[in-house]
Design a protein around this motif. Structure first.
Motif: not given
Lengths: 251, 218
Positions: B84-88, B93-95
């Motif tokens: 969550s902090s570094f990539i998304l 990005w999509e769910v």
């Protein structure tokens, strides 16, 4: 004696993990080759690097919870189980295992196990803590050898202790799947031997040595010279069984 | 207590099966509790305790699998937070999916709008390269659900030269080493890799007798 058929050796996940430790000694000493694994949902998953590594080069092979090793020269196939059974899954595992044993060329199964020492009765407290069991089909073939070795068969106990008139049943407390596998093998006509030791939880390495030497008395997997215990090779994964080093700041 | 390679100790007795317990009669309360647990666990219609819902599928099972070349799985709250902090982010990005499960430790829902403190298991796809898939699994997947999770998630994929990376954390106190863990510079990284993984690993390999268990192991 000429070994005509494949011998399948496996542990039960039982008190002190003695069967599994003994199997570790067998695999490590005989330098057995991994030939496969059981892809099963019955055991808690785990993975790590090669527990029998002897050097940098062979230490990076992954190892999981149920793996099969073989030693063709002795027609020996060994299963090692490394994690506990998932709730309610021990029965399907036993069924799958026994049908695999029946369908493959394994002529004989030897199960290494253990049982709670505190459950022994007065007679069992004396003498050897080692016991054996043979299914009727194997009794015919090797029963005589057990007599020669002066081995003690696992006693049956009263179904209702204290009441003298009751049937005697087989009771292996702390033995995990031992009793189930044994009784199933009896009814399926599988030649199975159970070798077990009475023990308690704790440092079970000495128990493992005793059990593996017991096995060796019969199967002669290694030459048992003056001190058979020194012939078994302890795997590198047995390091640090009792935790890490102490912090210097403690002193 | 003596342990050996791979021992995963959970129960008070290490004999995996307590014979007395199995033979003992269930009290009415036990039976009731067990039934309630089973009802809750097996509530999902489709196929048991775990449901994997993919957003591109209109419904049910039996549609084309997702083509996947890289699959990154973050298991546990720390690993999920790392992603969550570094990539998304919502731009790249999509769910594309969510896992719905229930066990005695946590429950996830089918909503994809989650808070960091929720228990969830979501799948994301890189918009610029839809074969790159990411999974954030902050919920606990129980022992008897792990296999099912695996089969359902990987069963939905068409694995073309698939490379899987699993991110997870373990307490330093569980790490077995010659020195005391107090003097170790933590946090630190260790890796396990299959023979087939040919790329460079960015950190040392996990030494025996350390092991990994549960969903990351599965």
């Amino acid at each position: 004696p000429v070994i005509r058929h494949i011998l399948f050796l496996q542990p039960a996940v039982s008190v002190g993990n003695v069967g599994q430790l003994a199997i570790d000694l067998v695999i490590s000493t005989l330098d057995m080759t991994k030939v496969g694994y059981f892809y099963t949902n019955c055991l808690v998953p785990m993975v790590g690097n090669n527990p029998y590594a002897t050097a940098e080069e062979n230490s990076t092979e992954l190892s999981i919870n149920a793996e099969v090793y073989s030693l063709p020269s002795k027609k020996l196939v060994v299963l090692q189980i490394r994690s506990p059974f998932i709730k309610n899954k021990y029965r399907p595992f036993c069924e799958t295992l026994l049908s695999w044993v029946k369908s493959s060329e394994c002529a004989r199964v030897v199960l290494l196990s253990s049982s709670h020492a505190y459950q022994r009765d007065d007679e069992q407290l004396l003498g050897t803590p080692l016991r054996y069991l043979l299914t009727p089909d194997l009794e015919k073939a090797v029963g005589g050898r057990m007599q020669e070795l002066n081995w003690k068969e696992m006693e049956k106990v009263a179904a209702y202790p204290g009441i003298s008139d009751t049937d005697k049943v087989l009771h292996i407390p702390g033995g995990g799947i031992t009793k189930l596998l044994f009784t199933e093998s009896c009814s399926k006509g599988i030649q199975m031997a159970v070798l077990l030791k009475f023990c308690s939880e704790g440092d079970n390495i000495p128990d493992a040595f005793v059990l593996v030497n017991y096995l060796n008395e019969w199967l002669q997997l290694i030459k048992s010279e003056v001190n058979p215990s020194s012939q078994w090779k302890i795997p590198s994964s047995w390091r640090l069984l009792f935790g890490n080093g102490l912090p210097p700041a403690l002193f | 207590m003596a342990t050996f390679f791979g021992e995963v100790v959970v129960a008070p007795s290490r004999a995996g099966l307590d014979e007395e317990e199995e033979a003992r009669e269930e009290t009415p309360e036990d039976r009731e509790i067990r039934r309630e647990l089973e009802k809750k666990r097996y509530r999902q219609r489709c196929s048991g305790e775990i449901d994997v819902l993919w957003t591109w599928k209109s419904g049910g099972c039996g549609e084309e699998p997702l083509v996947c070349s890289r699959f990154i799985v973050a298991i546990g709250k720390n690993a999920a937070a790392f992603l969550s902090s570094f990539i998304l982010d919502s731009v790249c990005w999509e769910v594309v999916g969510v896992v719905k499960l229930w066990n005695e430790w946590c429950r996830t829902s089918s909503t994809t709008n989650v808070l960091p403190t929720d228990s969830f298991c979501l799948f994301y796809r890189l918009i610029s390269d839809p074969t790159v898939l990411l999974c954030q699994c902050s919920c606990y997947v129980a022992e008897d659900q792990q296999f099912q999770w695996l089969e359902k998630v990987f069963g939905s994929m068409q694995k073309k030269g698939l490379q899987v990376t699993i991110l997870s954390t373990c307490p330093v106190a569980d790490y077995k080493t010659q020195e005391s863990t107090l003097t170790l510079a933590s946090p630190f990284l260790k890796a396990l890799k299959t023979k087939e993984f040919q790329d460079q690993v960015c950190c040392p390999l996990l030494e025996q007798p350390n092991i990994v268990r549960d969903l990351p192991a599965a």
